[in-house]
Design a protein around this motif. Structure first.
Motif, PDB file in Angstrom:
ATOM      1  N   ARG A  85      15.879  12.775  -3.234  1.00  0.00           N
ATOM      2  CA  ARG A  85      16.684  11.650  -2.749  1.00  0.00           C
ATOM      3  C   ARG A  85      15.906  10.825  -1.721  1.00  0.00           C
ATOM      4  NH1 ARG A  85      19.140  11.227   1.582  1.00  0.00           N
ATOM      5  NH2 ARG A  85      19.422  13.447   1.988  1.00  0.00           N
ATOM      6  N   GLU A  86      15.226  11.486  -0.808  1.00  0.00           N
ATOM      7  CA  GLU A  86      14.449  10.777   0.211  1.00  0.00           C
ATOM      8  C   GLU A  86      13.335   9.945  -0.412  1.00  0.00           C
ATOM      9  OE1 GLU A  86      13.057  13.354   3.322  1.00  0.00           O
ATOM     10  OE2 GLU A  86      15.072  14.177   3.635  1.00  0.00           O
ATOM     11  N   LEU A  87      12.678  10.513  -1.409  1.00  0.00           N
ATOM     12  CA  LEU A  87      11.599   9.768  -2.069  1.00  0.00           C
ATOM     13  C   LEU A  87      12.129   8.546  -2.819  1.00  0.00           C
ATOM     14  CD1 LEU A  87       9.378  12.704  -3.334  1.00  0.00           C
ATOM     15  CD2 LEU A  87       8.728  10.946  -1.671  1.00  0.00           C
ATOM     16  N   THR A  88      13.241   8.695  -3.508  1.00  0.00           N
ATOM     17  CA  THR A  88      13.800   7.535  -4.220  1.00  0.00           C
ATOM     18  C   THR A  88      14.333   6.506  -3.232  1.00  0.00           C
ATOM     19  OG1 THR A  88      15.912   8.676  -4.529  1.00  0.00           O
ATOM     20  CG2 THR A  88      14.331   8.782  -6.350  1.00  0.00           C
ATOM     21  N   ASP A  89      14.911   6.959  -2.122  1.00  0.00           N
ATOM     22  CA  ASP A  89      15.358   6.016  -1.085  1.00  0.00           C
ATOM     23  C   ASP A  89      14.168   5.264  -0.487  1.00  0.00           C
ATOM     24  OD1 ASP A  89      17.966   6.788  -1.482  1.00  0.00           O
ATOM     25  OD2 ASP A  89      18.120   7.987   0.369  1.00  0.00           O
ATOM     26  N   GLU A  90      13.089   5.985  -0.262  1.00  0.00           N
ATOM     27  CA  GLU A  90      11.896   5.343   0.293  1.00  0.00           C
ATOM     28  C   GLU A  90      11.317   4.312  -0.676  1.00  0.00           C
ATOM     29  OE1 GLU A  90       7.512   6.383   2.136  1.00  0.00           O
ATOM     30  OE2 GLU A  90       8.938   8.009   1.804  1.00  0.00           O
ATOM     31  N   ALA A  91      11.272   4.647  -1.950  1.00  0.00           N
ATOM     32  CA  ALA A  91      10.776   3.682  -2.946  1.00  0.00           C
ATOM     33  C   ALA A  91      11.653   2.439  -2.959  1.00  0.00           C
ATOM     34  CB  ALA A  91      10.717   4.323  -4.328  1.00  0.00           C
ATOM     35  N   SER A  92      12.962   2.626  -2.898  1.00  0.00           N
ATOM     36  CA  SER A  92      13.872   1.475  -2.854  1.00  0.00           C
ATOM     37  C   SER A  92      13.668   0.648  -1.593  1.00  0.00           C
ATOM     38  CB  SER A  92      15.328   1.945  -2.923  1.00  0.00           C
ATOM     39  OG  SER A  92      15.587   2.547  -4.162  1.00  0.00           O
ATOM     40  N   SER A  93      13.484   1.325  -0.482  1.00  0.00           N
ATOM     41  CA  SER A  93      13.244   0.635   0.780  1.00  0.00           C
ATOM     42  C   SER A  93      11.946  -0.179   0.731  1.00  0.00           C
ATOM     43  CB  SER A  93      13.193   1.648   1.923  1.00  0.00           C
ATOM     44  OG  SER A  93      12.880   1.023   3.128  1.00  0.00           O
ATOM     45  N   GLU A 124       0.834  -1.208   0.000  1.00  0.00           N
ATOM     46  CA  GLU A 124       0.000   0.000   0.000  1.00  0.00           C
ATOM     47  C   GLU A 124       0.867   1.257   0.000  1.00  0.00           C
ATOM     48  OE1 GLU A 124      -3.288   2.167  -0.466  1.00  0.00           O
ATOM     49  OE2 GLU A 124      -3.225  -0.018  -0.502  1.00  0.00           O
ATOM     50  N   GLU A 125       1.927   1.251   0.787  1.00  0.00           N
ATOM     51  CA  GLU A 125       2.826   2.414   0.805  1.00  0.00           C
ATOM     52  C   GLU A 125       3.484   2.616  -0.558  1.00  0.00           C
ATOM     53  OE1 GLU A 125       5.544   1.886   4.059  1.00  0.00           O
ATOM     54  OE2 GLU A 125       3.958   2.112   5.558  1.00  0.00           O
ATOM     55  N   TYR A 126       3.812   1.527  -1.226  1.00  0.00           N
ATOM     56  CA  TYR A 126       4.389   1.626  -2.561  1.00  0.00           C
ATOM     57  C   TYR A 126       3.378   2.224  -3.538  1.00  0.00           C
ATOM     58  CZ  TYR A 126       7.072   0.425  -6.715  1.00  0.00           C
ATOM     59  OH  TYR A 126       7.777   0.488  -7.890  1.00  0.00           O
ATOM     60  N   LEU A 127       2.131   1.796  -3.416  1.00  0.00           N
ATOM     61  CA  LEU A 127       1.082   2.326  -4.294  1.00  0.00           C
ATOM     62  C   LEU A 127       0.817   3.812  -4.035  1.00  0.00           C
ATOM     63  CD1 LEU A 127      -1.373  -0.700  -4.214  1.00  0.00           C
ATOM     64  CD2 LEU A 127      -0.239   0.216  -6.257  1.00  0.00           C
ATOM     65  N   GLU A 128       1.154   4.294  -2.859  1.00  0.00           N
ATOM     66  CA  GLU A 128       0.963   5.709  -2.525  1.00  0.00           C
ATOM     67  C   GLU A 128       2.126   6.589  -3.003  1.00  0.00           C
ATOM     68  OE1 GLU A 128      -1.638   7.431  -1.015  1.00  0.00           O
ATOM     69  OE2 GLU A 128      -2.706   5.568  -1.470  1.00  0.00           O
ATOM     70  N   MET A 129       3.206   5.996  -3.441  1.00  0.00           N
ATOM     71  CA  MET A 129       4.382   6.773  -3.846  1.00  0.00           C
ATOM     72  C   MET A 129       4.106   7.779  -4.963  1.00  0.00           C
ATOM     73  SD  MET A 129       6.911   6.357  -1.850  1.00  0.00           S
ATOM     74  CE  MET A 129       8.148   7.197  -2.827  1.00  0.00           C
ATOM     75  N   PRO A 130       3.298   7.492  -5.972  1.00  0.00           N
ATOM     76  CA  PRO A 130       3.038   8.523  -6.993  1.00  0.00           C
ATOM     77  C   PRO A 130       2.457   9.807  -6.393  1.00  0.00           C
ATOM     78  CG  PRO A 130       2.267   6.400  -7.773  1.00  0.00           C
ATOM     79  CD  PRO A 130       2.672   6.216  -6.336  1.00  0.00           C
ATOM     80  N   TYR A 131       1.603   9.664  -5.386  1.00  0.00           N
ATOM     81  CA  TYR A 131       1.017  10.841  -4.737  1.00  0.00           C
ATOM     82  C   TYR A 131       2.088  11.619  -3.980  1.00  0.00           C
ATOM     83  CZ  TYR A 131      -3.347   8.464  -5.770  1.00  0.00           C
ATOM     84  OH  TYR A 131      -4.383   7.843  -6.413  1.00  0.00           O
ATOM     85  N   ARG A 132       2.956  10.894  -3.312  1.00  0.00           N
ATOM     86  CA  ARG A 132       4.034  11.553  -2.569  1.00  0.00           C
ATOM     87  C   ARG A 132       4.992  12.260  -3.521  1.00  0.00           C
ATOM     88  NH1 ARG A 132       6.832   8.709   1.731  1.00  0.00           N
ATOM     89  NH2 ARG A 132       7.207  10.856   2.306  1.00  0.00           N
TER      90      ARG A 132
END
Length: 169
Positions: free
Chosen positions: A82-90, A62-70
């Motif tokens: 950088r934080e957003l790309t790190d979070e997506a990788s995480s 669900e958090e991954y699916l929310e990434m486009p909004y973030r």
């Protein structure tokens, strides 16, 4: 005169009394009760741990699916990117971890979870690419994006995965 019969209060050698039977049965019943209680508590604890792990696995998707909004609502700083790309990788790593755990602990759930992850990656990946192409939102009114990103495949895969998780519990 009549005969006198003397009754001894002590059991004769080799005889078994009700008191001895009771003294034996009571601890056995107590031990059986303790064993049943322990077994039921362990089963409930395992079910609760498994439920929590299933919920964590679904949360990662669900958090991954929310990434486009973030991404659309990102600040304009390089640190934010950088934080957003790190979070997506995480999140990708967490989903991989949960899939591996499911393969080991709940193999009947692993395949539906893999299908959910694949659907989420397919849908959210396209939406994230689109979101990165959009300029960052700089106004409060722009924070409401208006329309949701379509998630039909992910929603369908989630329903299938949740049903497999319910059956596994």
């Amino acid at each position: 005169m009549g005969t006198v019969v003397i009754i001894s209060a002590t059991p004769q050698a080799g005889s078994w009394t009700w008191a001895q039977t009771t003294a034996l049965i009571v601890p056995v019943i107590a031990l059986v009760g303790v064993y049943i209680t322990f077994t039921l508590n362990q089963r409930a604890a395992r079910r609760e741990r498994r439920s929590k792990t299933f919920a964590e696995a679904l949360t990662a998707v669900e958090e991954y699916l929310e990434m486009p909004y973030r991404i659309r609502r990102r600040p304009t700083s390089p640190d934010a990117r950088r934080e957003l790309t790190d979070e997506a990788s995480s999140l990708l790593a967490r989903m991989t971890f949960h899939h591996a755990w499911l393969q080991i602990e709940a193999s009947k759930v692993a395949e539906p979870y893999a299908a959910l992850v694949a659907a989420a990656r397919s849908e959210a990946g396209v939406h994230m690419s689109e979101a990165w192409q959009q300029p960052p939102i700089e106004t409060d009114s722009g924070m409401n994006l208006g329309t949701a990103y379509p998630r039909d495949r992910s929603n369908s895969a989630r329903a299938t995965c949740i049903e497999a998780m319910r059956q596994n519990l």
